[in-house]
Design a protein around this motif. Structure first.
Motif, PDB file in Angstrom:
ATOM      1  N   HIS A  22       0.821  -1.212   0.000  1.00 11.81           N
ATOM      2  CA  HIS A  22       0.000   0.000   0.000  1.00 11.81           C
ATOM      3  C   HIS A  22       0.856   1.264   0.000  1.00 11.81           C
ATOM      4  O   HIS A  22       2.068   1.222   0.228  1.00 11.81           O
ATOM      5  CB  HIS A  22      -0.952  -0.002   1.207  1.00 11.81           C
ATOM      6  N   GLY A  23       0.195   2.367  -0.253  1.00 16.46           N
ATOM      7  CA  GLY A  23       0.887   3.643  -0.307  1.00 16.46           C
ATOM      8  C   GLY A  23       0.733   4.446   0.973  1.00 16.46           C
ATOM      9  O   GLY A  23       0.376   3.921   2.031  1.00 16.46           O
ATOM     10  N   ALA A  24       1.010   5.744   0.856  1.00 18.16           N
ATOM     11  CA  ALA A  24       0.941   6.642   2.005  1.00 18.16           C
ATOM     12  C   ALA A  24      -0.501   6.863   2.439  1.00 18.16           C
ATOM     13  O   ALA A  24      -1.438   6.703   1.653  1.00 18.16           O
ATOM     14  CB  ALA A  24       1.585   7.981   1.644  1.00 18.16           C
ATOM     15  N   PHE A  25      -0.655   7.224   3.703  1.00 21.17           N
ATOM     16  CA  PHE A  25      -1.950   7.582   4.290  1.00 21.17           C
ATOM     17  C   PHE A  25      -2.922   6.408   4.297  1.00 21.17           C
ATOM     18  O   PHE A  25      -4.140   6.604   4.345  1.00 21.17           O
ATOM     19  CB  PHE A  25      -2.566   8.779   3.551  1.00 21.17           C
ATOM     20  N   ALA A  26      -2.413   5.181   4.232  1.00 16.45           N
ATOM     21  CA  ALA A  26      -3.266   3.996   4.120  1.00 16.45           C
ATOM     22  C   ALA A  26      -2.637   2.836   4.879  1.00 16.45           C
ATOM     23  O   ALA A  26      -1.536   2.943   5.426  1.00 16.45           O
ATOM     24  CB  ALA A  26      -3.456   3.632   2.647  1.00 16.45           C
ATOM     25  N   ASP A  27      -3.358   1.727   4.891  1.00 17.93           N
ATOM     26  CA  ASP A  27      -2.809   0.479   5.399  1.00 17.93           C
ATOM     27  C   ASP A  27      -3.177  -0.640   4.428  1.00 17.93           C
ATOM     28  O   ASP A  27      -3.736  -0.382   3.356  1.00 17.93           O
ATOM     29  CB  ASP A  27      -3.281   0.186   6.829  1.00 17.93           C
ATOM     30  N   ASN A  50       3.325  -1.714   5.067  1.00 20.14           N
ATOM     31  CA  ASN A  50       4.328  -0.727   4.670  1.00 20.14           C
ATOM     32  C   ASN A  50       4.429   0.273   5.824  1.00 20.14           C
ATOM     33  O   ASN A  50       3.467   0.997   6.104  1.00 20.14           O
ATOM     34  CB  ASN A  50       3.879  -0.042   3.377  1.00 20.14           C
ATOM     35  N   PRO A  51       5.572   0.352   6.509  1.00 24.60           N
ATOM     36  CA  PRO A  51       5.647   1.178   7.720  1.00 24.60           C
ATOM     37  C   PRO A  51       5.471   2.680   7.500  1.00 24.60           C
ATOM     38  O   PRO A  51       5.124   3.413   8.426  1.00 24.60           O
ATOM     39  CB  PRO A  51       7.051   0.874   8.263  1.00 24.60           C
ATOM     40  N   LEU A  52       5.771   3.182   6.286  1.00 23.54           N
ATOM     41  CA  LEU A  52       5.635   4.617   5.963  1.00 23.54           C
ATOM     42  C   LEU A  52       6.575   5.480   6.812  1.00 23.54           C
ATOM     43  O   LEU A  52       6.245   6.613   7.177  1.00 23.54           O
ATOM     44  CB  LEU A  52       4.182   5.083   6.148  1.00 23.54           C
ATOM     45  N   ARG A  53       7.773   4.951   7.060  1.00 25.32           N
ATOM     46  CA  ARG A  53       8.745   5.686   7.895  1.00 25.32           C
ATOM     47  C   ARG A  53       9.927   6.215   7.100  1.00 25.32           C
ATOM     48  O   ARG A  53      10.908   6.664   7.688  1.00 25.32           O
ATOM     49  CB  ARG A  53       9.270   4.783   9.015  1.00 25.32           C
ATOM     50  N   GLY A  54       9.864   6.194   5.795  1.00 27.83           N
ATOM     51  CA  GLY A  54      10.968   6.631   4.957  1.00 27.83           C
ATOM     52  C   GLY A  54      11.345   5.544   3.984  1.00 27.83           C
ATOM     53  O   GLY A  54      11.181   4.342   4.280  1.00 27.83           O
ATOM     54  N   LEU A  55      11.853   5.931   2.810  1.00 26.19           N
ATOM     55  CA  LEU A  55      12.034   4.978   1.721  1.00 26.19           C
ATOM     56  C   LEU A  55      13.002   3.851   2.061  1.00 26.19           C
ATOM     57  O   LEU A  55      12.712   2.677   1.810  1.00 26.19           O
ATOM     58  CB  LEU A  55      12.499   5.722   0.469  1.00 26.19           C
ATOM     59  N   ALA A  56      14.166   4.177   2.627  1.00 27.85           N
ATOM     60  CA  ALA A  56      15.149   3.132   2.929  1.00 27.85           C
ATOM     61  C   ALA A  56      14.587   2.139   3.948  1.00 27.85           C
ATOM     62  O   ALA A  56      14.709   0.914   3.780  1.00 27.85           O
ATOM     63  CB  ALA A  56      16.434   3.756   3.443  1.00 27.85           C
ATOM     64  N   GLY A 111       2.657  -2.302  -6.232  1.00 33.81           N
ATOM     65  CA  GLY A 111       2.716  -1.134  -5.370  1.00 33.81           C
ATOM     66  C   GLY A 111       1.744  -0.059  -5.813  1.00 33.81           C
ATOM     67  O   GLY A 111       1.593   0.200  -7.009  1.00 33.81           O
ATOM     68  N   HIS A 112       1.095   0.575  -4.851  1.00 35.68           N
ATOM     69  CA  HIS A 112       0.213   1.705  -5.125  1.00 35.68           C
ATOM     70  C   HIS A 112       0.840   2.971  -4.576  1.00 35.68           C
ATOM     71  O   HIS A 112       1.399   2.983  -3.478  1.00 35.68           O
ATOM     72  CB  HIS A 112      -1.156   1.501  -4.464  1.00 35.68           C
ATOM     73  N   SER A 113       0.795   4.041  -5.371  1.00 32.71           N
ATOM     74  CA  SER A 113       1.201   5.371  -4.915  1.00 32.71           C
ATOM     75  C   SER A 113       2.664   5.347  -4.427  1.00 32.71           C
ATOM     76  O   SER A 113       3.557   4.904  -5.134  1.00 32.71           O
ATOM     77  CB  SER A 113       0.229   5.832  -3.824  1.00 32.71           C
ATOM     78  N   TYR A 114       2.901   5.803  -3.197  1.00 28.41           N
ATOM     79  CA  TYR A 114       4.244   5.757  -2.619  1.00 28.41           C
ATOM     80  C   TYR A 114       4.766   4.321  -2.541  1.00 28.41           C
ATOM     81  O   TYR A 114       5.978   4.079  -2.632  1.00 28.41           O
ATOM     82  CB  TYR A 114       4.210   6.397  -1.226  1.00 28.41           C
ATOM     83  N   GLY A 115       3.864   3.366  -2.436  1.00 32.97           N
ATOM     84  CA  GLY A 115       4.280   1.964  -2.433  1.00 32.97           C
ATOM     85  C   GLY A 115       5.024   1.564  -3.692  1.00 32.97           C
ATOM     86  O   GLY A 115       5.810   0.615  -3.678  1.00 32.97           O
ATOM     87  N   GLY A 116       4.799   2.285  -4.794  1.00 29.82           N
ATOM     88  CA  GLY A 116       5.552   2.022  -6.008  1.00 29.82           C
ATOM     89  C   GLY A 116       7.035   2.291  -5.837  1.00 29.82           C
ATOM     90  O   GLY A 116       7.885   1.546  -6.343  1.00 29.82           O
ATOM     91  N   GLY A 128      -9.191   6.809   9.236  1.00 25.43           N
ATOM     92  CA  GLY A 128      -8.238   5.779   9.625  1.00 25.43           C
ATOM     93  C   GLY A 128      -6.885   5.886   8.960  1.00 25.43           C
ATOM     94  O   GLY A 128      -6.085   4.955   9.052  1.00 25.43           O
ATOM     95  N   GLN A 129      -6.597   7.007   8.301  1.00 21.47           N
ATOM     96  CA  GLN A 129      -5.333   7.114   7.558  1.00 21.47           C
ATOM     97  C   GLN A 129      -4.122   7.032   8.474  1.00 21.47           C
ATOM     98  O   GLN A 129      -4.143   7.496   9.616  1.00 21.47           O
ATOM     99  CB  GLN A 129      -5.295   8.401   6.743  1.00 21.47           C
ATOM    100  N   ARG A 130      -3.066   6.413   7.946  1.00 18.82           N
ATOM    101  CA  ARG A 130      -1.798   6.326   8.654  1.00 18.82           C
ATOM    102  C   ARG A 130      -0.850   7.376   8.091  1.00 18.82           C
ATOM    103  O   ARG A 130      -0.821   7.620   6.891  1.00 18.82           O
ATOM    104  CB  ARG A 130      -1.184   4.931   8.504  1.00 18.82           C
TER     105      ARG A 130
END
Length: 282
Positions: free
Chosen positions: A56-61, A84-90, A111-116, A204-206
């Motif tokens: 998943h991408g940002a703001f989601a789970d 996807n922890p959404l804590r930075g790309l690395a 991958g969706h969005s940032y998940g790509g 519920g966005q992360r």
């Protein structure tokens, strides 16, 4: 028939087994293969099928994939909706790569969005990944930064809709988490999805750590792996022009739908069709 001439249960079973083996061995190779394939299909599972891993991408789970996950599972696919922890790309790419290492057999990585961006870097160290699928996603090249990549094609409505929230960081430092303002979530992120659904997603966005937009991508797996791209033609988050540019650059097999940034909810059948096309080639 005397007791000495009557076949025992053991000899009867042995004869039946031998007959079945003779029939199988006597089949032409194509017929034997067809029989094996029919047996696998009848169970709804095919061991040769890749596992489909959704990021998943940002703001989601992982629940953001639910409409797609349900459809893939109903067609007999093994699916993992990864966290996807959404804590930075690395950090995120390393976490996804670790999850991939625990998956036996081949993988189609989606991958969706940032998940790509995350799958682009994670797949570079995951030899079991055989295909990449990008859904309204970032596809950075090695050395690129998402903030700069996004800025090449103006028109995104995402940045003005973000709310920064200071958060504690390691060693006493202060970091920044980003959220989409709930009153802007529908119009910016998912204008073709029912408001009742987007209200729940917004609540519920992360958060995404702001460093995700400044981290430099270290590897681009799409340079060595076949890739598929679904362009969302009405995307207000990652503009369609950027999605098309990335797809051309990667030489990806590309489809386009008139959808918002959340085609998993507004066009789930198109998303599933593209993923299954990638799975059939691995």
């Amino acid at each position: 028939m005397t007791a000495h001439s009557a076949p025992t249960r053991r000899t009867t079973l042995a004869a039946a087994a031998a007959g079945a083996a003779t029939l199988t061995l006597g089949m032409p190779a194509t017929a034997a293969h067809a029989a094996t394939t029919a047996s696998a299909d009848s169970t709804g599972h095919d061991n040769a099928r890749p596992t489909i891993v959704l990021v998943h991408g940002a703001f989601a789970d992982a629940a953001s994939w639910s409409p797609v996950t349900e459809r893939l599972q109903s067609r007999g696919h093994q699916v993992i909706a990864a966290a996807n922890p959404l804590r930075g790309l690395a950090h995120d790419a390393a976490q996804v790569a670790a999850r991939l290492a625990a998956v036996p057999g081949p993988v189609v990585l989606v991958g969706h969005s940032y998940g790509g961006a995350v799958i682009t870097q994670a797949a570079a160290t995951a030899p079991n990944v055989k295909a990449l699928v990008y859904i309204a996603a970032f596809m950075p090249d090695a050395g690129e930064v998402l903030g700069e990549l996004s800025g090449r094609f103006p028109g995104s409505q995402l940045e003005p809709a973000l709310t920064p929230v200071p958060v504690p960081g390691p060693g006493g430092a202060t970091g920044t988490d980003l959220y989409i303002r709930p009153d802007r979530f529908h119009d910016v992120f998912a204008q073709d999805v029912a408001r009742s659904v987007t209200a729940t997603l917004a609540a519920g966005q992360r958060p995404l750590h702001a460093s995700a937009f400044s981290d430099r991508c270290t590897a681009a797996a799409w340079r060595t792996l076949p890739s598929w791209v679904l362009v969302s033609g009405r995307d207000r988050g990652i503009v369609p022009e950027l999605q098309r540019f990335q797809a051309r650059r990667a030489g990806a097999r590309t489809s386009e739908v008139p959808a918002s940034h959340l085609p998993m909810h507004s066009r789930p059948d198109a998303v599933v069709s593209l993923i299954r096309a990638a799975a059939r080639t691995t």
